[in-house]
Design a protein around this motif. Structure first.
Motif, PDB file in Angstrom:
ATOM      1  N   MET A 276      86.239 123.077  25.584  1.00  0.00           N
ATOM      2  CA  MET A 276      86.785 124.188  26.355  1.00  0.00           C
ATOM      3  C   MET A 276      85.685 124.969  27.047  1.00  0.00           C
ATOM      4  N   ASN A 277      84.555 125.126  26.372  1.00  0.00           N
ATOM      5  CA  ASN A 277      83.435 125.827  26.996  1.00  0.00           C
ATOM      6  C   ASN A 277      82.921 125.064  28.215  1.00  0.00           C
ATOM      7  N   SER A 279      84.777 123.004  30.067  1.00  0.00           N
ATOM      8  CA  SER A 279      85.832 123.135  31.072  1.00  0.00           C
ATOM      9  C   SER A 279      85.717 124.482  31.797  1.00  0.00           C
ATOM     10  N   PHE A 280      85.346 125.497  31.044  1.00  0.00           N
ATOM     11  CA  PHE A 280      85.165 126.830  31.606  1.00  0.00           C
ATOM     12  C   PHE A 280      84.060 126.817  32.669  1.00  0.00           C
ATOM     13  N   GLU A 283      85.127 125.243  35.998  1.00  0.00           N
ATOM     14  CA  GLU A 283      85.942 126.067  36.884  1.00  0.00           C
ATOM     15  C   GLU A 283      85.076 127.066  37.656  1.00  0.00           C
ATOM     16  N   TRP A 284      84.106 127.637  36.973  1.00  0.00           N
ATOM     17  CA  TRP A 284      83.267 128.642  37.622  1.00  0.00           C
ATOM     18  C   TRP A 284      82.261 128.023  38.584  1.00  0.00           C
ATOM     19  N   ARG A 286      82.946 125.915  40.802  1.00  0.00           N
ATOM     20  CA  ARG A 286      83.593 125.897  42.125  1.00  0.00           C
ATOM     21  C   ARG A 286      83.533 127.263  42.777  1.00  0.00           C
ATOM     22  N   PHE A 287      83.755 128.293  41.953  1.00  0.00           N
ATOM     23  CA  PHE A 287      83.691 129.662  42.452  1.00  0.00           C
ATOM     24  C   PHE A 287      82.262 129.948  42.941  1.00  0.00           C
ATOM     25  N   ALA A 288      81.284 129.533  42.169  1.00  0.00           N
ATOM     26  CA  ALA A 288      79.887 129.781  42.525  1.00  0.00           C
ATOM     27  C   ALA A 288      79.550 129.106  43.847  1.00  0.00           C
ATOM     28  N   SER A 290      81.495 128.242  46.223  1.00  0.00           N
ATOM     29  CA  SER A 290      82.203 128.811  47.376  1.00  0.00           C
ATOM     30  C   SER A 290      81.679 130.195  47.735  1.00  0.00           C
ATOM     31  N   SER A 291      81.008 130.863  46.813  1.00  0.00           N
ATOM     32  CA  SER A 291      80.546 132.225  47.117  1.00  0.00           C
ATOM     33  C   SER A 291      79.024 132.299  47.257  1.00  0.00           C
ATOM     34  N   VAL A 293      76.740 131.604  45.141  1.00  0.00           N
ATOM     35  CA  VAL A 293      76.061 132.112  43.950  1.00  0.00           C
ATOM     36  C   VAL A 293      75.400 130.932  43.221  1.00  0.00           C
ATOM     37  N   LEU A 311      76.964 129.684  26.244  1.00  0.00           N
ATOM     38  CA  LEU A 311      77.644 129.462  27.521  1.00  0.00           C
ATOM     39  C   LEU A 311      77.067 128.204  28.164  1.00  0.00           C
ATOM     40  N   SER A 346      95.856 124.760  25.491  1.00  0.00           N
ATOM     41  CA  SER A 346      94.566 124.999  26.169  1.00  0.00           C
ATOM     42  C   SER A 346      93.573 123.906  25.852  1.00  0.00           C
ATOM     43  N   ASN A 353      90.870 119.059  32.460  1.00  0.00           N
ATOM     44  CA  ASN A 353      89.892 119.592  33.420  1.00  0.00           C
ATOM     45  C   ASN A 353      88.595 118.799  33.382  1.00  0.00           C
TER      46      ASN A 353
ATOM     47  N   TYR B 273      84.748 134.597  29.636  1.00  0.00           N
ATOM     48  CA  TYR B 273      84.324 133.705  28.562  1.00  0.00           C
ATOM     49  C   TYR B 273      84.812 134.220  27.214  1.00  0.00           C
ATOM     50  N   GLU B 283      95.459 130.104  19.707  1.00  0.00           N
ATOM     51  CA  GLU B 283      96.192 128.844  19.689  1.00  0.00           C
ATOM     52  C   GLU B 283      96.023 128.148  18.337  1.00  0.00           C
ATOM     53  N   PHE B 338      86.827 134.353  48.809  1.00  0.00           N
ATOM     54  CA  PHE B 338      86.083 133.111  49.032  1.00  0.00           C
ATOM     55  C   PHE B 338      86.958 131.873  49.223  1.00  0.00           C
TER      56      PHE B 338
END
Lengths: 504, 504
Positions: A276-277, A279-280, A283-284, A286-288, A290-291, A293, A311, A346, A353, B273, B283, B338
């Motif tokens: 899960m960590n 997968s987390f 997701e970020w 993609r955000f990074a 696109s912005s 970062v 992390l 989840s 993911n 996080y 869960e 974004f």
């Protein structure tokens, strides 16, 4: 002799798979080790082989180890190579080879395909695989999954048919929580009963390994925390006694949990957490990107917080045998064994993911290549193993990535210091980085974060000798832009997944 | 005087909200502090007040602090109480009160509703709230959410209308990544321009706090790692210089990131996080309960692994101002600023899961009560704050839990050592545990894990004096069964969320 052949993924040697029993040699091994307790280890994969070596190298040298695997195409070569003095695993951990060599000296490790081995054992450790089958739709979404228990049950049957009535059976395989009580225990009892033996003398316990087949491979068994349990107090005591003889429990105290369900759950829970960590982080990423970062910089800053020190960084995806299936196994058990209606959503989503990551990574790479101002055709991949310092390609995210990129481009070459043959794709792999970088590439893609590449700055030196324009795409955050030739900082020639184009 | 009244949630005092300006007293405060730099802090909540106290207690005593908040029902009482020597926050951290008292001695902290305060400031710190609105369906699923920026923009306008042209504006509010560049910067530039001032002299930076309003409240600002950035180099340098004067940066070095987007993202990433880790524990609680596993025991065993040391325990749910919204804010920004089509689905899902936890917890509790062999009607809740050692009830999971249980049962009493008035429900709360446990309860439910309950074993002693049969349900894993009176181990009278009935 049967006509089945088994090819070693380590040496490439081809072995005839036998169809006879192995009783003579088994008896001779047991007799010549009659001052030792016999430990049989079922399954000679990355865990079973390592566990065999750790047990055979216990501090008091009190065990002789019988490694048991199947006489089939996939597994027999390991039996053959162990008995001819070839370690069937490639790893960056030198201790692996030391331990293996020491068992050669002591002659206390023998591999066999004959389940009769279990009849001599005081302790039987189960390290076979238990797989999860996944069914995906066209977009890669997980339609359904299952944990087919037939193979596992048959393996336990083999033990039940041969084992001593007072044996200690220690399950190390990652199993759906509930398996020891609901699957293993009844099979052993039934078999002992039908053999006319008492059914209340055997001990059954569960203790999961936390093997990491990288540079710390052997110590990830011998020098690390262990959690264990038994189906009753007697069993738990017996497991404890055994583990104390093979693991450095003074430094890494054992933890006993109340039930086998508890330890079975602990194993899949910790791997689900990891999945899960990851997968987390995906997701970020993609955000990074696109912005604009630099996610690596952000993760580094956050990891200073002790509560956030684990992390994960972005990457090409999660691979290996455990993280890609354990969360599903947990969810499956929660439904099938304990009636939890919705399972563990989840955890399932995390696997889904993560499984899509190589495809995302391919799009990231393909986008860069297609939008480049000249045609790029010659592509090199650095690393095919699923993780740094590992020769294991099972469920490597690079496999999915390779399959995608090879549909788009014809000229793709792969390098990996730990893999000479990629068994899943039946591909020969270049192990020397130097020879590899003597070829001409338009695009070099770092796909596994092997530390070896950085040793003595070798990769930077080799890249500096390349006089052809070559763009570099780092999908695992291995390379330091500052150490690359200057033109990488100036031109649009260096890209990092989770960052985008990196110039700094 | 206007007719609006503002009621203190700390003292219960009622204040008239003024409708005039505060210029005279502002000028007098500034004049009497003319040897100090003026720092204005916008927003006097849990962060702004704490930050005001830390700045006003800087090592070199070089700042006078103007706390600025709004003259309205919700906020004015804080201004009034600060100026009358009453700390508007209740916390288990004694340093909070020491710092507050010290500003009284030094007369360097003044609170005001007058935005004219910004005109005197060398540094303006923005600590106002920026909320997320959630729309849920009947089953509690998140239908949609939004980040209305109007209030935030107005607050920045107020600064732009008053600030010096070379001010340093430091955003500490948790904002959607992209806000400094896309929202704050243009508003300040526009206002300076319309005031006929140069627009290239002001400095704008972002540095997020990691305030934890528990026993380590002040040190979570003063003695902890900080990440910062500026919209340009000059701004970043200016932020660095300022932070070095108020934070112990020798021990906790600052981390500069390249862009304001990076630090804005870091903040919501780290909270997402955390939220996701909590959602994960939730869960698995269900799985543990259904399989008879003690999840606390499992988590303890796993936490021995350094990579898993931050695994969360099960609980009633996540509360507080940050974790319940920051993941949504991040997802919102990824789409709105974004263009990331699908947003951050797992982060959104984590909030959704966490938001449902109190309802799950209610079902857990209600099941126990309904299936008990006698009728249980008198219910006591221990703790209404959203976390241990905190007097903050904003978005406390206990609120949702209370609303549900009070629909089912009439006789519910609440206790909390840090909350005498529960503002969201307008309920008086008993602060003394002893008086509370003098009442007769059929069911005692631990809803916040305040450590105070365990001090000198007070809760165990008080429970041992109860001679009425009382079942205990621990939703946060605070109590130790071994310390409870013996009959709790023997009868079915002790239950723990994430475990079920606990007998040991």
């Amino acid at each position: 002799m049967s006509k089945i052949k088994s090819i070693s993924t380590v040496t490439g040697h081809i072995y005839d798979v036998p169809d006879n029993n192995d009783e003579d040699r088994l008896i001779s091994f047991v007799n010549s080790n009659n001052n030792k307790k016999i430990v049989a280890i079922q399954g000679l994969g990355f865990v079973g082989t390592a566990m065999s070596l750790v047990v055979a190298n216990s501090d008091k040298n009190e065990y002789a180890v019988l490694g048991v695997d199947q006489a089939n195409k996939e597994s027999y070569w390991k039996i053959a190579e162990i008995n001819s003095g070839i370690c069937p695993i490639v790893s960056s951990d030198p201790l692996l080879y030391e331990f293996f060599e020491s068992t050669r000296q002591k002659e206390n490790f023998y591999a066999t395909h004959d389940p009769k081995a279990f009849s001599y054992a005081d302790v039987i450790i189960v390290d076979i695989n238990l797989d999860v089958t996944k069914i995906k739709d066209n977009s890669g979404n997980l339609d359904s999954f299952d944990v087919p228990m037939t193979g596992f049950k048959k393996a336990i049957e083999l033990i039940g048919q041969e084992c001593k009535k007072d044996v200690l059976i220690l399950i190390e395989t990652t199993v759906p929580p509930g398996t020891c009580q609901k699957v293993v225990y009844p099979i052993i009892v039934e078999n002992l009963r039908s053999r006319g033996l008492e059914t209340d003398k055997f001990k059954l316990g569960h203790s999961y390994e936390r093997v990491m087949p990288g540079p710390n491979y052997m110590n990830s068994i011998k020098n690390f925390y262990r959690v264990y349990s038994g189906i009753n107090n007697k069993s738990a005591n017996s497991v404890e006694k055994f583990l104390k003889t093979v693991i450095s429990t003074d430094e890494y105290p054992l933890t006993r949990l109340k039930t086998t369900e508890s330890t079975e759950m602990a194993k899949v829970l910790e791997n689900s957490y990891r999945a899960m960590n990851i997968s987390f982080a995906i997701e970020w990423s993609r955000f990074a990107e696109s912005s604009g970062v630099d996610l690596y910089e952000v993760v580094d800053a956050i990891r200073l917080r002790p509560t956030h020190a684990n992390l994960m960084y972005p990457g090409i995806g999660v691979g290996g045998y455990c993280l890609t299936k354990d969360p599903l196994m947990a969810s499956w058990a929660s439904e099938k064994f304990f009636g939890l209606k919705s399972g563990l959503q989840s955890s399932v989503k995390a696997v889904e993911n993560n499984d899509k990551m190589p495809s995302y990574c391919f799009n990231f790479v393909n986008n860069i290549i297609q939008n480049f101002d000249k045609k790029l055709t010659r592509i090199g991949l650095l690393g095919v193993a699923y993780g740094p310092g590992i020769g294991d390609t099972r469920f490597s995210p690079v496999e999915d990535f390779y399959n995608r990129i090879s549909m788009q481009f014809e000229d793709i070459k792969c390098q990996d210091p730990y893999v000479s043959l990629w068994p899943e794709l039946n591909l020969k792999i270049e192990t020397s980085l130097e020879s590899f970088l003597n070829r001409i590439f338009d695009v070099l893609i770092v796909t596994t974060g092997h530390r070896d590449y950085l040793k003595n700055n070798s990769i930077y030196e080799l890249i500096s000798k390349v006089d052809q324009e070559m763009i570099i795409i780092d999908t695992v955050g291995l390379l330091d832009l500052k150490k690359l030739p200057k033109h990488y900082s100036q031109n649009k020639n260096f890209y990092v997944l989770g960052v985008g184009h990196k110039k700094d």
